[in-house]
Design a protein around this motif. Sequence first.
Motif, PDB file in Angstrom:
ATOM      1  N   SER A   1       0.836  -1.201   0.000  1.00 54.28           N
ATOM      2  CA  SER A   1       0.000   0.000   0.000  1.00 54.28           C
ATOM      3  C   SER A   1       0.865   1.243   0.000  1.00 54.28           C
ATOM      4  CB  SER A   1      -0.911  -0.007   1.223  1.00 54.28           C
ATOM      5  OG  SER A   1      -0.167   0.048   2.418  1.00 54.28           O
ATOM      6  N   GLN A   2       2.056   1.139   0.613  1.00 51.14           N
ATOM      7  CA  GLN A   2       2.963   2.285   0.625  1.00 51.14           C
ATOM      8  C   GLN A   2       3.449   2.593  -0.783  1.00 51.14           C
ATOM      9  OE1 GLN A   2       6.692   1.607   2.612  1.00 51.14           O
ATOM     10  NE2 GLN A   2       6.918   3.722   3.207  1.00 51.14           N
ATOM     11  N   SER A   3       3.769   1.520  -1.529  1.00 54.26           N
ATOM     12  CA  SER A   3       4.240   1.723  -2.895  1.00 54.26           C
ATOM     13  C   SER A   3       3.133   2.276  -3.773  1.00 54.26           C
ATOM     14  CB  SER A   3       4.740   0.398  -3.478  1.00 54.26           C
ATOM     15  OG  SER A   3       5.824  -0.085  -2.746  1.00 54.26           O
ATOM     16  N   GLY A   4       1.877   1.835  -3.511  1.00 59.67           N
ATOM     17  CA  GLY A   4       0.744   2.300  -4.279  1.00 59.67           C
ATOM     18  C   GLY A   4       0.904   1.972  -5.751  1.00 59.67           C
ATOM     19  N   MET A   5       0.342   2.818  -6.597  1.00 58.44           N
ATOM     20  CA  MET A   5       0.427   2.604  -8.032  1.00 58.44           C
ATOM     21  C   MET A   5       1.408   3.566  -8.677  1.00 58.44           C
ATOM     22  SD  MET A   5      -1.347   0.032  -8.720  1.00 58.44           S
ATOM     23  CE  MET A   5      -1.272   0.140 -10.499  1.00 58.44           C
TER      24      MET A   5
ATOM     25  N   VAL B   1      -7.388  -9.696 -11.865  1.00 56.95           N
ATOM     26  CA  VAL B   1      -6.607  -8.885 -10.916  1.00 56.95           C
ATOM     27  C   VAL B   1      -5.473  -8.166 -11.643  1.00 56.95           C
ATOM     28  CG1 VAL B   1      -5.096  -8.965  -8.896  1.00 56.95           C
ATOM     29  CG2 VAL B   1      -7.173 -10.353  -8.956  1.00 56.95           C
ATOM     30  N   GLU B   2      -4.765  -8.878 -12.510  1.00 60.14           N
ATOM     31  CA  GLU B   2      -3.661  -8.265 -13.246  1.00 60.14           C
ATOM     32  C   GLU B   2      -4.188  -7.236 -14.249  1.00 60.14           C
ATOM     33  OE1 GLU B   2       0.254  -7.478 -14.735  1.00 60.14           O
ATOM     34  OE2 GLU B   2      -0.676  -8.011 -12.819  1.00 60.14           O
TER      35      GLU B   2
ATOM     36  N   ILE C   1      -3.046  -3.305 -14.519  1.00 64.53           N
ATOM     37  CA  ILE C   1      -2.533  -2.695 -15.747  1.00 64.53           C
ATOM     38  C   ILE C   1      -3.307  -1.422 -16.083  1.00 64.53           C
ATOM     39  CG2 ILE C   1      -2.422  -3.006 -18.257  1.00 64.53           C
ATOM     40  CD1 ILE C   1      -1.698  -5.957 -17.699  1.00 64.53           C
ATOM     41  N   ILE C   2      -4.625  -1.487 -15.974  1.00 60.26           N
ATOM     42  CA  ILE C   2      -5.448  -0.310 -16.281  1.00 60.26           C
ATOM     43  C   ILE C   2      -5.162   0.821 -15.300  1.00 60.26           C
ATOM     44  CG2 ILE C   2      -7.824   0.551 -16.340  1.00 60.26           C
ATOM     45  CD1 ILE C   2      -8.631  -2.294 -17.311  1.00 60.26           C
ATOM     46  N   ALA C   3      -5.053   0.484 -14.026  1.00 62.57           N
ATOM     47  CA  ALA C   3      -4.771   1.505 -13.019  1.00 62.57           C
ATOM     48  C   ALA C   3      -3.413   2.151 -13.261  1.00 62.57           C
ATOM     49  CB  ALA C   3      -4.821   0.891 -11.623  1.00 62.57           C
ATOM     50  N   MET C   4      -2.406   1.346 -13.587  1.00 65.90           N
ATOM     51  CA  MET C   4      -1.076   1.895 -13.843  1.00 65.90           C
ATOM     52  C   MET C   4      -1.085   2.775 -15.088  1.00 65.90           C
ATOM     53  SD  MET C   4       2.034   2.290 -12.916  1.00 65.90           S
ATOM     54  CE  MET C   4       2.372   1.037 -11.683  1.00 65.90           C
TER      55      MET C   4
ATOM     56  N   LYS D   1      -0.710   8.148 -17.586  1.00 67.42           N
ATOM     57  CA  LYS D   1      -1.303   9.163 -18.463  1.00 67.42           C
ATOM     58  C   LYS D   1      -1.608  10.437 -17.688  1.00 67.42           C
ATOM     59  CE  LYS D   1      -3.188   6.012 -21.913  1.00 67.42           C
ATOM     60  NZ  LYS D   1      -4.379   5.322 -22.459  1.00 67.42           N
ATOM     61  N   SER D   2      -2.083  10.307 -16.465  1.00 73.12           N
ATOM     62  CA  SER D   2      -2.346  11.468 -15.631  1.00 73.12           C
ATOM     63  C   SER D   2      -1.065  12.217 -15.329  1.00 73.12           C
ATOM     64  CB  SER D   2      -3.030  11.024 -14.340  1.00 73.12           C
ATOM     65  OG  SER D   2      -3.174  12.106 -13.455  1.00 73.12           O
TER      66      SER D   2
END
Length: 300
Positions: free
Chosen positions: A7-11, A282-283, A287-290, A295-296
């Motif tokens: 959770s610390q690393s996050g995305m 899950v993967e 991928i979509i979140a990353m 892009k953001s």
Amino acid sequence: MTINASSQSGMRPRRSCLYMPGANERALEKAKSIPADSLLLDLEDAVAPDAKIEARDRVCAAVKAGGYDQREVIIRINGLDTQWGMDDLNAAVAAGPDGILAPKVSTSDEVLALDTALSQAGAKPDFALWIMIETPLSILNLKEIGMCAHSTRLNTFVMGTNDLAKDMRALMTPDRIAFQAQLSMAVTAARAFGITAIDGVYNDIKNEAGLQAECEQGRVLGFDGKTLIHPAQVEMCNTIFSPSEADITQAKDVVQAFADPANSGKGVLKVNGKMTELLHLVEAERIIAMDNVIKSQNQG
């Protein structure tokens, strides 16, 4: 103190982690315009012994001044077993980067000592501890070292392949055959304990084909990104360690397929001709979140 490393690393993307010599004021300024995900402001290998204190002051002043925008800023300190290490650590915490990178960490006791020193210096719980995996003993102790992520600030492994080659008396060939087991073991330990895994540097700055091949190999092995020694290496590294358009399309199709009411309760589907299980969902979501984060970040 208990911190969940994943959770610390996050995305946060760490595709490109660029070393910048702490003794070079121009390099520290230039880093503000380089599109690397992470900047590793180096007080260790890149700085001669008689310039260590001056480099520490310069790096900490640059971090305090800011201007690095969304780039993650990490200070690589000297080892705590050196005359500079503890002062580096204390000064780094006071300067306020995103974290520190500690060299030549070989045991879990060393991770615990670093985390204790960070707490005593006043570091907040979300202050990141990155460590170099660059000794034979660190490879043998990967499980014990990785377990520290559940109770310390440890959240990133950085491979030190040059030091590892020296200690192993191994040759650094283009296919890195002497190091594939160690690289894979480090990624395995990282995944087991929710830690980011960063591949080692590529030394031949002008060899773009060689860099591309090594980045692609690192991606195949499962690394999240790569450490770099020159700004010219950043663009290729960012490209290779980003989800491809094909990856993103497949991921979206997987998510859409499992969201379809007609597939409710199904654990296995066929998506675009490929057998797809819930583990692939899950993967796909990762991928979509990353991709969204990258892009953001680019728009920012």
